[in-house]
Motif scaffolding. Structure first.
Motif, mmCIF file in Angstrom:
data_model
loop_
_atom_site.group_PDB
_atom_site.id
_atom_site.type_symbol
_atom_site.label_atom_id
_atom_site.label_comp_id
_atom_site.label_asym_id
_atom_site.label_seq_id
_atom_site.Cartn_x
_atom_site.Cartn_y
_atom_site.Cartn_z
ATOM 1 N N UNK A 83 0.834 -1.195 0.000
ATOM 2 C CA UNK A 83 0.000 0.000 0.000
ATOM 3 C C UNK A 83 0.874 1.252 0.000
ATOM 4 N N UNK A 84 1.953 1.193 0.750
ATOM 5 C CA UNK A 84 2.877 2.319 0.762
ATOM 6 C C UNK A 84 3.583 2.461 -0.594
ATOM 7 N N UNK A 100 2.509 1.730 -3.466
ATOM 8 C CA UNK A 100 1.593 2.265 -4.480
ATOM 9 C C UNK A 100 1.608 3.788 -4.511
ATOM 10 N N UNK A 101 1.870 4.371 -3.363
ATOM 11 C CA UNK A 101 1.878 5.831 -3.278
ATOM 12 C C UNK A 101 2.931 6.461 -4.192
ATOM 13 N N UNK A 132 3.448 9.685 -8.366
ATOM 14 C CA UNK A 132 4.309 10.736 -7.819
ATOM 15 C C UNK A 132 5.660 10.835 -8.528
ATOM 16 N N UNK A 180 7.449 14.134 -10.226
ATOM 17 C CA UNK A 180 8.711 14.669 -9.714
ATOM 18 C C UNK A 180 9.755 14.745 -10.823
ATOM 19 N N UNK A 195 9.102 17.551 -13.184
ATOM 20 C CA UNK A 195 9.433 18.844 -12.583
ATOM 21 C C UNK A 195 10.943 19.055 -12.549
ATOM 22 N N UNK A 204 16.574 14.873 -0.853
ATOM 23 C CA UNK A 204 15.333 15.564 -0.516
ATOM 24 C C UNK A 204 14.318 14.633 0.120
ATOM 25 N N UNK A 242 13.322 11.715 -0.800
ATOM 26 C CA UNK A 242 12.515 10.908 -1.705
ATOM 27 C C UNK A 242 13.351 9.739 -2.218
ATOM 28 N N UNK A 257 -3.106 16.009 -9.355
ATOM 29 C CA UNK A 257 -2.534 16.039 -8.006
ATOM 30 C C UNK A 257 -3.290 17.014 -7.099
ATOM 31 N N UNK A 280 -2.099 5.148 -5.606
ATOM 32 C CA UNK A 280 -2.010 5.286 -4.160
ATOM 33 C C UNK A 280 -3.191 6.062 -3.599
ATOM 34 N N UNK A 285 0.028 6.458 5.211
ATOM 35 C CA UNK A 285 -0.199 6.906 3.828
ATOM 36 C C UNK A 285 -0.338 8.431 3.781
ATOM 37 N N UNK A 286 -1.011 8.981 4.773
ATOM 38 C CA UNK A 286 -1.155 10.438 4.836
ATOM 39 C C UNK A 286 0.197 11.122 4.993
ATOM 40 N N UNK A 344 3.088 9.956 3.960
ATOM 41 C CA UNK A 344 3.740 9.867 2.651
ATOM 42 C C UNK A 344 3.182 10.943 1.729
ATOM 43 N N UNK A 345 1.876 11.038 1.716
ATOM 44 C CA UNK A 345 1.204 12.032 0.871
ATOM 45 C C UNK A 345 1.710 13.446 1.153
ATOM 46 N N UNK A 346 1.844 13.752 2.416
ATOM 47 C CA UNK A 346 2.268 15.100 2.785
ATOM 48 C C UNK A 346 3.729 15.359 2.434
ATOM 49 N N UNK A 347 4.543 14.348 2.628
ATOM 50 C CA UNK A 347 5.957 14.489 2.263
ATOM 51 C C UNK A 347 6.100 14.684 0.752
ATOM 52 N N UNK A 348 5.315 13.938 0.023
ATOM 53 C CA UNK A 348 5.336 14.085 -1.432
ATOM 54 C C UNK A 348 4.867 15.480 -1.825
ATOM 55 N N UNK A 349 3.836 15.941 -1.152
ATOM 56 C CA UNK A 349 3.318 17.277 -1.420
ATOM 57 C C UNK A 349 4.384 18.335 -1.218
ATOM 58 N N UNK A 365 7.637 17.896 -1.391
ATOM 59 C CA UNK A 365 8.644 17.753 -2.448
ATOM 60 C C UNK A 365 8.162 18.417 -3.732
ATOM 61 N N UNK A 366 6.904 18.186 -4.069
ATOM 62 C CA UNK A 366 6.366 18.753 -5.302
ATOM 63 C C UNK A 366 6.284 20.271 -5.227
ATOM 64 N N UNK A 394 9.736 21.738 -5.646
ATOM 65 C CA UNK A 394 10.190 21.674 -7.036
ATOM 66 C C UNK A 394 9.429 22.651 -7.918
#
Lengths: 110, 110
Positions: free
Chosen positions: A7-8, A10-11, A15, A19, A22, A40, A42, A94, B14, B90-91, B93-98, B100-101, B104
DNA sequence: TGACATACTGTGTGATACATGGTATATGTA
DNA sequence: TACATATACCATGTATCACACAGTATGTCA
């Protein structure tokens, strides 16, 4: 086997594409991308990134050129106009997803 | 065939899990989830959602019960404590990805 | 009666993340 | 010089998943 469950994992899927699109506003090669992202926070597997780069190029979202033909081979990738368009629509998705999640979070946490 | 390319599709992977885990704080059945998300601008294919629900239950993130055994069968799902823990990571991960994006994006757009 | 909505399931298919294993050059160090 | 380690990429295989396609069965409404 792995610490991170499916599940992790898949995230990462959508993404990573975003990335890369960008990041490659400036030309970079695969190994470098992995290191920069690592710094960073990731984590992107090499064996995930290299095929992704080729795939994005195949679809016209990236262009590439080999550098220093006689030295250690480095393949530099850069985003194309088509890639920028793709980046735009991925960013839109997104953001829409972000809105949906925020809305739901507020409901859940209230 | 489809309007939406693979790159766009990948964005869903995800995300759908996370949305389901947020939504199922209140018990709901599959068909209902599809409709509710649809009303919130999120399109989830039935054939994506149903297997996902079973998968999440199999991993202990959801519990289920059949409703009204003699009438039209509805399978109600609800998030478990384990599912809440998964939702939390998962949240994150989502926030960390956010982050990073966003970082960038600022570089790219400046 | 019959069309359409509701509600779920089973069996593909294609795409993708990641694993495994490999090639080759460059660099540091003993 | 010898050898490890870092750099840089690639090929092949496996498991998983989104979605397609097709089907079952009940409920509703004209």
């Amino acid at each position: 086997m792995s610490e991170v469950h499916n599940f992790e994992k898949e995230m990462n899927r959508g993404f990573i594409q975003l990335v890369v699109l960008l990041l490659l506003e400036k030309p970079m090669y695969g190994y470098m991308i992995v290191r920069v992202l690592e710094q960073n926070g990731v984590v992107v597997d090499e064996n995930t990134l290299y095929p992704l780069l080729r795939r994005l190029e195949e679809k016209g979202a990236l262009s590439s050129r080999w550098d220093a033909p006689e030295a250690k081979a480095r393949k530099y990738y850069q985003v194309t106009d088509q890639g920028r368009a793709l980046r735009g629509s991925l960013l839109e998705i997104w953001q829409q997803q972000g809105k949906a999640i925020e809305a739901l979070r507020q409901e859940v946490e209230s």
